[in-house]
Design a protein around this motif. Structure first.
Motif, PDB file in Angstrom:
ATOM      1  N   ASN A   3       0.808  -1.222   0.000  1.00  0.00           N
ATOM      2  CA  ASN A   3       0.000   0.000   0.000  1.00  0.00           C
ATOM      3  C   ASN A   3       0.839   1.267   0.000  1.00  0.00           C
ATOM      4  OD1 ASN A   3      -2.350  -1.571   0.152  1.00  0.00           O
ATOM      5  ND2 ASN A   3      -2.186  -1.673   2.395  1.00  0.00           N
ATOM      6  N   PRO A   4       1.653   1.484  -1.014  1.00  0.00           N
ATOM      7  CA  PRO A   4       2.448   2.706  -1.053  1.00  0.00           C
ATOM      8  C   PRO A   4       1.558   3.919  -1.211  1.00  0.00           C
ATOM      9  CG  PRO A   4       2.584   1.547  -3.134  1.00  0.00           C
ATOM     10  CD  PRO A   4       1.837   0.657  -2.209  1.00  0.00           C
ATOM     11  N   LEU A   5       1.972   5.034  -0.634  1.00  0.00           N
ATOM     12  CA  LEU A   5       1.179   6.250  -0.732  1.00  0.00           C
ATOM     13  C   LEU A   5       1.268   6.874  -2.110  1.00  0.00           C
ATOM     14  CD1 LEU A   5       1.996   7.886   2.717  1.00  0.00           C
ATOM     15  CD2 LEU A   5       0.127   6.348   2.106  1.00  0.00           C
ATOM     16  N   HIS A   6       2.357   6.649  -2.799  1.00  0.00           N
ATOM     17  CA  HIS A   6       2.559   7.184  -4.135  1.00  0.00           C
ATOM     18  C   HIS A   6       3.264   6.129  -4.966  1.00  0.00           C
ATOM     19  CE1 HIS A   6       1.425  11.295  -2.949  1.00  0.00           C
ATOM     20  NE2 HIS A   6       2.108  11.065  -1.833  1.00  0.00           N
ATOM     21  N   THR A   7       3.260   6.326  -6.248  1.00  0.00           N
ATOM     22  CA  THR A   7       3.987   5.447  -7.152  1.00  0.00           C
ATOM     23  C   THR A   7       5.267   6.144  -7.571  1.00  0.00           C
ATOM     24  OG1 THR A   7       1.940   4.501  -7.978  1.00  0.00           O
ATOM     25  CG2 THR A   7       3.908   4.186  -9.325  1.00  0.00           C
ATOM     26  N   PRO A   8       6.420   5.502  -7.427  1.00  0.00           N
ATOM     27  CA  PRO A   8       7.663   6.164  -7.805  1.00  0.00           C
ATOM     28  C   PRO A   8       7.706   6.440  -9.291  1.00  0.00           C
ATOM     29  CG  PRO A   8       8.055   3.839  -7.354  1.00  0.00           C
ATOM     30  CD  PRO A   8       6.642   4.146  -6.941  1.00  0.00           C
ATOM     31  N   ALA A  13      12.128   3.730 -10.818  1.00  0.00           N
ATOM     32  CA  ALA A  13      11.940   2.287 -10.710  1.00  0.00           C
ATOM     33  C   ALA A  13      12.884   1.522 -11.622  1.00  0.00           C
ATOM     34  CB  ALA A  13      10.486   1.938 -11.041  1.00  0.00           C
ATOM     35  N   ALA A  14      13.334   2.152 -12.719  1.00  0.00           N
ATOM     36  CA  ALA A  14      14.211   1.462 -13.669  1.00  0.00           C
ATOM     37  C   ALA A  14      15.658   1.402 -13.207  1.00  0.00           C
ATOM     38  CB  ALA A  14      14.134   2.155 -15.036  1.00  0.00           C
ATOM     39  N   GLN A  15      16.032   2.204 -12.197  1.00  0.00           N
ATOM     40  CA  GLN A  15      17.417   2.224 -11.743  1.00  0.00           C
ATOM     41  C   GLN A  15      17.793   0.894 -11.101  1.00  0.00           C
ATOM     42  OE1 GLN A  15      19.530   4.632 -12.284  1.00  0.00           O
ATOM     43  NE2 GLN A  15      18.140   6.201 -13.013  1.00  0.00           N
ATOM     44  N   HIS A  16      18.965   0.376 -11.454  1.00  0.00           N
ATOM     45  CA  HIS A  16      19.553  -0.813 -10.837  1.00  0.00           C
ATOM     46  C   HIS A  16      18.690  -2.063 -10.985  1.00  0.00           C
ATOM     47  CE1 HIS A  16      22.490   1.913  -9.373  1.00  0.00           C
ATOM     48  NE2 HIS A  16      21.724   2.470  -8.461  1.00  0.00           N
ATOM     49  N   ARG A  17      17.775  -2.052 -11.958  1.00  0.00           N
ATOM     50  CA  ARG A  17      17.044  -3.280 -12.232  1.00  0.00           C
ATOM     51  C   ARG A  17      17.974  -4.312 -12.858  1.00  0.00           C
ATOM     52  NH1 ARG A  17      11.518  -2.533 -15.346  1.00  0.00           N
ATOM     53  NH2 ARG A  17      11.089  -1.508 -13.353  1.00  0.00           N
ATOM     54  N   HIS A  18      18.958  -3.826 -13.576  1.00  0.00           N
ATOM     55  CA  HIS A  18      20.010  -4.651 -14.161  1.00  0.00           C
ATOM     56  C   HIS A  18      21.343  -3.949 -13.910  1.00  0.00           C
ATOM     57  CE1 HIS A  18      17.180  -7.326 -16.098  1.00  0.00           C
ATOM     58  NE2 HIS A  18      16.556  -6.295 -16.637  1.00  0.00           N
ATOM     59  N   ALA A 187      17.586   2.103  -5.844  1.00  0.00           N
ATOM     60  CA  ALA A 187      17.042   2.662  -7.084  1.00  0.00           C
ATOM     61  C   ALA A 187      16.414   4.028  -6.832  1.00  0.00           C
ATOM     62  CB  ALA A 187      16.019   1.697  -7.681  1.00  0.00           C
ATOM     63  N   LEU A 188      15.655   4.145  -5.758  1.00  0.00           N
ATOM     64  CA  LEU A 188      15.011   5.424  -5.450  1.00  0.00           C
ATOM     65  C   LEU A 188      16.057   6.475  -5.068  1.00  0.00           C
ATOM     66  CD1 LEU A 188      12.024   4.030  -3.346  1.00  0.00           C
ATOM     67  CD2 LEU A 188      11.931   4.893  -5.682  1.00  0.00           C
ATOM     68  N   HIS A 189      17.057   6.077  -4.296  1.00  0.00           N
ATOM     69  CA  HIS A 189      18.071   7.051  -3.894  1.00  0.00           C
ATOM     70  C   HIS A 189      18.896   7.503  -5.098  1.00  0.00           C
ATOM     71  CE1 HIS A 189      21.060   9.202  -1.668  1.00  0.00           C
ATOM     72  NE2 HIS A 189      22.014   8.350  -2.007  1.00  0.00           N
ATOM     73  N   LEU A 240       8.468   6.482   2.965  1.00  0.00           N
ATOM     74  CA  LEU A 240       9.022   7.829   2.996  1.00  0.00           C
ATOM     75  C   LEU A 240       9.886   8.096   1.765  1.00  0.00           C
ATOM     76  CD1 LEU A 240      10.017   8.048   6.772  1.00  0.00           C
ATOM     77  CD2 LEU A 240       8.133   9.245   5.657  1.00  0.00           C
ATOM     78  N   MET A 241      10.671   7.105   1.362  1.00  0.00           N
ATOM     79  CA  MET A 241      11.518   7.276   0.186  1.00  0.00           C
ATOM     80  C   MET A 241      10.682   7.445  -1.077  1.00  0.00           C
ATOM     81  SD  MET A 241      14.852   7.275  -0.637  1.00  0.00           S
ATOM     82  CE  MET A 241      15.993   6.086   0.053  1.00  0.00           C
ATOM     83  N   VAL A 242       9.600   6.683  -1.192  1.00  0.00           N
ATOM     84  CA  VAL A 242       8.724   6.814  -2.363  1.00  0.00           C
ATOM     85  C   VAL A 242       8.061   8.184  -2.381  1.00  0.00           C
ATOM     86  CG1 VAL A 242       6.611   5.936  -3.435  1.00  0.00           C
ATOM     87  CG2 VAL A 242       8.345   4.344  -2.617  1.00  0.00           C
ATOM     88  N   GLN A 243       7.613   8.647  -1.226  1.00  0.00           N
ATOM     89  CA  GLN A 243       7.027   9.987  -1.155  1.00  0.00           C
ATOM     90  C   GLN A 243       8.046  11.046  -1.570  1.00  0.00           C
ATOM     91  OE1 GLN A 243       5.643   9.874   2.986  1.00  0.00           O
ATOM     92  NE2 GLN A 243       3.570  10.148   2.226  1.00  0.00           N
ATOM     93  N   LEU A 244       9.272  10.867  -1.136  1.00  0.00           N
ATOM     94  CA  LEU A 244      10.320  11.839  -1.449  1.00  0.00           C
ATOM     95  C   LEU A 244      10.587  11.878  -2.959  1.00  0.00           C
ATOM     96  CD1 LEU A 244      12.056  13.754   0.253  1.00  0.00           C
ATOM     97  CD2 LEU A 244      13.840  12.003   0.260  1.00  0.00           C
ATOM     98  N   THR A 245      10.688  10.727  -3.594  1.00  0.00           N
ATOM     99  CA  THR A 245      10.924  10.701  -5.042  1.00  0.00           C
ATOM    100  C   THR A 245       9.724  11.247  -5.803  1.00  0.00           C
ATOM    101  OG1 THR A 245      10.145   8.402  -5.111  1.00  0.00           O
ATOM    102  CG2 THR A 245      12.511   8.767  -4.928  1.00  0.00           C
TER     103      THR A 245
END
Length: 297
Positions: A3-8, A13-18, A187-189, A240-245
């Motif tokens: 239940n994230p408050l926002h969607t990054p 989201a694509a960072q560091h997937r590979h 990824a978010l950072h 919190l990290m998702v909200q920040l991004t």
């Protein structure tokens, strides 16, 4: 996270997937080098078979990727290391030491489940040559040979002692569950860091600093606890990290659509970085005090 408050943002989201998301050709170079200098783990490996790792260094630490035997791109790091937010030169040197390329090894007969480091073999040969030379000049064999054998033994154990000392300067996690958690934080950072690097807005810089504190704190939780016992705290920090991004993405959108540069240096701007931030980080999130204006002559 549930239940994230926002969607990054998609770019976050694509960072560091590979490995090497920003340098796709770099992976092929590192993979080719690993195939030449090391053993790639496959279905024939035993539990004692160590994987060949490719280290992707970042501003905040590193991601270590295992080279798959089938040539595909790995999706989950083998381990992740995080630098402290106020990293010193010693901390960064420790990261460079821990992410060094693996030593070249010489394969032994199949009956011996081990291998020999190339540098150790060279040192042993040099030690034997030095022992023979000193014996020829009158040094007792009982002294020359023990000294010649002691040098390779010390050289073999020295890297492990340096590894243990270097790990005190970082926080690293291993295991699929822990790395999967920290991979999302990383990824978010990274998105926050890249957003701040291309702008002179203080809000973006403060957001990146808060993100690093959240990443460092998540690494602490995953280093000292298992994912199940720390899940509630990790979910709070990831939210919190998702909200920040999400707030950074909205700010970047406003900067690109409005005439933002005109009021970038206006006095009386934001006195606090984008939030929210967890308890204990308020002091780190405070902006630096403005210097007093110089008196007119």
């Amino acid at each position: 996270m549930t239940n994230p408050l926002h969607t990054p943002p998609p770019t976050a989201a694509a960072q560091h997937r590979h490995p090497f998301t920003l340098e796709p050709d770099r992976w092929e170079t590192e993979r080719s080098r690993a195939l030449r200098t090391g053993h790639v783990r496959d279905h024939m490996c035993t539990t004692a078979c160590e994987p060949v790792l490719v280290y992707e260094r970042t501003r905040w630490g590193w991601l270590a990727w295992t080279v798959p035997a089938d040539g595909s791109l790995p999706e989950l790091p083998h381990n992740i290391g995080v630098l402290p937010p106020d990293a010193t030169r010693t901390d960064r040197l420790a990261v460079r030491w821990l992410t060094r390329r693996p030593a070249r090894r010489i394969g032994l007969p199949a009956s011996i489940p081990s291998s020999l480091r190339y540098s150790l073999a060279v040192l042993a040969l040099l030690g034997c040559a030095a022992a023979l030379h000193t014996i020829g000049h009158g040094v007792l064999a009982g002294i020359a040979w023990p000294v010649a054998l002691l040098a390779p033994l010390l050289a073999e154990h020295l890297p492990y002692r340096l590894d243990a000392r270097a790990r005190r300067h970082v926080r690293s996690v291993e295991g699929d569950s822990a790395c999967r958690y920290l991979q999302r934080f990383a990824a978010l950072h990274t998105y926050l860091v890249r957003s701040a690097a291309g702008s002179n807005r203080n809000e973006l810089r403060w957001a990146a600093e808060i993100g690093h504190h959240l990443l460092w704190d998540a690494a602490r939780l995953l280093h000292t606890q298992d994912t199940r016992s720390a899940s509630a705290q990790l979910i709070d920090r990831e939210r919190l990290m998702v909200q920040l991004t999400d707030q950074v993405a909205q700010l970047l959108k406003c900067i690109h659509t409005e005439d933002g540069p005109a009021d970038t240096d206006q006095p009386g701007g934001h006195e606090r970085p984008l939030g929210p931030y967890p308890p204990g980080l308020e002091q780190a999130a405070q902006p630096a005090p403005r210097p007093a204006p110089a008196p007119h002559p």
